[in-house]
Scaffold this active site. Structure first.
Site, short mmCIF file in Angstrom:
data_model
loop_
_atom_site.label_atom_id
_atom_site.label_comp_id
_atom_site.label_asym_id
_atom_site.label_seq_id
_atom_site.Cartn_x
_atom_site.Cartn_y
_atom_site.Cartn_z
N SER A 209 -0.35 88.47 31.71
CA SER A 209 0.48 87.36 32.18
C SER A 209 -0.20 86.43 33.17
O SER A 209 0.23 85.30 33.35
CB SER A 209 1.77 87.91 32.78
OG SER A 209 1.48 88.80 33.82
N HIS A 237 4.83 89.08 26.65
CA HIS A 237 4.45 87.67 26.50
C HIS A 237 3.95 87.33 25.10
O HIS A 237 3.53 86.20 24.85
CB HIS A 237 3.38 87.28 27.54
CG HIS A 237 3.92 87.12 28.92
ND1 HIS A 237 4.55 85.97 29.35
CD2 HIS A 237 3.93 87.96 29.98
CE1 HIS A 237 4.92 86.11 30.62
NE2 HIS A 237 4.55 87.32 31.02
N LYS A 268 11.93 86.80 27.79
CA LYS A 268 10.96 85.70 27.77
C LYS A 268 11.25 84.80 26.56
O LYS A 268 12.25 84.12 26.55
CB LYS A 268 9.56 86.27 27.85
CG LYS A 268 9.38 86.91 29.23
CD LYS A 268 8.05 87.50 29.52
CE LYS A 268 8.01 87.89 30.99
NZ LYS A 268 7.70 89.30 31.20
#
Ligand SMILES: *Cc1c(COP(=O)(O)O)cnc(C)c1O
Length: 420
Positions: A209, A237, A268
């Protein structure tokens, strides 16, 4: 918060917990100690003072009352405020109410939760999937459940805090390998094998990240097969970002069926909330019986669960948002690089703008906000001291005009700070 003069330090300090508020009864010694620690965090520039969104999370939200271009949200596909997800949530509230009433194993499993788990498995092309309340609790619950004394866990040095906490809760032997370094991973595997552990688990983030780089999962899988280790990837992610229709890193490297635990989050790109692990039916059955973070916490309410189902259904129907995310990302990165900025190791929409110097990173972030662009500085200890940057994150929702505005302001302030 109060500013007071500190006699010992001979300067003004900020007191965060004042004991002069009527009704606040706190142990004075504790208050003093907490203030000391907060003061230390402030001295190290590590104190959070979160900004507030005054409406939905989107590409151009209102933040602290100011209309800005958002460059620091994980809402990669713009699903957090998507009409199809909102509609699903509203309909679920009408039909099921707002709460689940219990923990999953007792009375908190609605048919919606089952449908969500079936939809995750379908999306991930997995035999079975298990849904947790967050990605954090998926890691901090599943990892200790899988590792017993006499087992070994080998973890990338830059793995997420929830993996680190999960590993801390195990009684297994712990090993760290250098970031994405397959030679070092193999050395660790050999070292571990000599001790003849019962079970070896390799854990890695899919996308890291801070830098936006991708773990070499294909090579990790090969090494795991060679050394008979179990693989566990945290694709928080990568979900909705990498692979066919956003199926994640396992699809990206075409290693479907070769990764034991494919973990991710809804918080996310999927726009909602919740952790998930795709695996075999047996492992799912085991994890739900053994993860304390699944057994001992109230399950998500219908709105979140229904919106999560809708997000995956939308992605299975169309990969237009994923394509747009990459189109925007490639455009933005190309322009920044042409201007002479260093975007570090990035291979994904996470795009660092390297400043190296932490003061410059902070200054760049502050100046950008003044100019209507919201991006956060990332400095030590989140990254190495000399690797300060602001981290910008591109979404499918950004218009070219918004990206151009961001680039124009980064260029302008980049010149002020002599970054280019
Ligand atoms: C964000 C993140 C998590 C936590 O996910 P939540 O669902 O928000 O708790 C876990 N792992 C990684 C790598 C993350 O980036």
């Amino acid at each position: 918060m109060l500013e007071v003069y500190d006699n010992r330090r001979k300067r003004k300090i900020i007191v965060f917990l004042s004991d002069d508020i009527p009704g606040v009864l706190m142990n004075k010694k504790l208050v003093t100690e907490l203030n000391e620690e907060l003061e230390q965090l402030k001295e190290q520039n590590l104190l959070w003072n979160p900004k507030t969104l005054n409406g939905p999370s989107c590409a151009k939200p209102t933040v602290d009352g100011k209309n800005v271009v958002m460059l620091c949200s994980n809402n990669y596909l713009g699903l957090a405020n998507h009409p199809a997800l909102k509609k699903a949530a509203i309909e679920a509230v009408e039909k099921y109410g707002v709460g689940s009433g219990s923990v999953r194993p007792i009375a908190g499993t609605m048919d919606l939760h089952i449908k969500l788990e079936e939809t995750i498995a379908k999306f991930k092309h997995a035999e079975a999937s298990l849904y947790y309340n967050t990605g954090f609790t998926a890691n901090s619950g599943a990892i200790p459940a899988l590792l017993r004394p006499g087992d070994a866990v080998i973890s990338d040095e830059l793995n997420h805090g929830s993996i680190i906490d999960g590993v801390r809760l195990t009684k297994a032997d712990r090993y760290i390998y250098k970031h994405k370094d397959m030679g070092d991973l193999e050395t660790r595997l050999k070292e571990v094998k000599e001790k003849n552990p019962n079970r070896i688990v390799i854990i890695t983030d899919g996308v890291f990240s801070m830098d936006g780089d991708i773990a070499p999962l294909d090579k990790i899988v090969e090494l795991a097969e060679q050394y008979e280790a179990v693989t566990y990837v945290d694709d928080a992610h990568g979900d909705g970002v990498l692979g066919d229709h956003g199926r994640g890193i396992v699809s990206h490297f075409k290693v479907e069926g070769r990764v034991d635990f494919d973990m991710g989050t809804f918080s996310k790109a999927f726009g909602t909330m919740g952790g998930h692990i795709s695996t075999s039916k047996t492992a799912k059955e085991f994890l739900l019986n053994k993860s304390r973070t699944w057994l001992l916490t109230g399950s998500h309410g219908p709105a979140t669960v229904a919106a999560s189902i809708a997000s995956l259904e939308l992605l299975m129907q169309s990969d237009a948002l994923v394509k747009n995310l990459w189109k925007n990302t490639n455009y933005y990165k190309k322009r920044l690089i042409e201007l002479g900025f260093d975007t570090g190791e990035s291979e994904t929409p996470i795009t660092p703008v390297m400043t190296y110097d932490s003061g410059k990173a902070r200054k760049l972030s502050i100046r950008l906000f003044e100019e209507g662009i919201y991006a956060l500085p990332i400095v030590y200890p989140m990254v190495a001291k000399e690797k300060a940057r602001i981290r910008t994150m591109i979404t499918a929702e950004h218009t070219i005009e918004e990206l151009d505005l961001a680039i124009e302001k980064i260029e302008m302030i980049g010149k002020e700070l002599k970054l280019i």
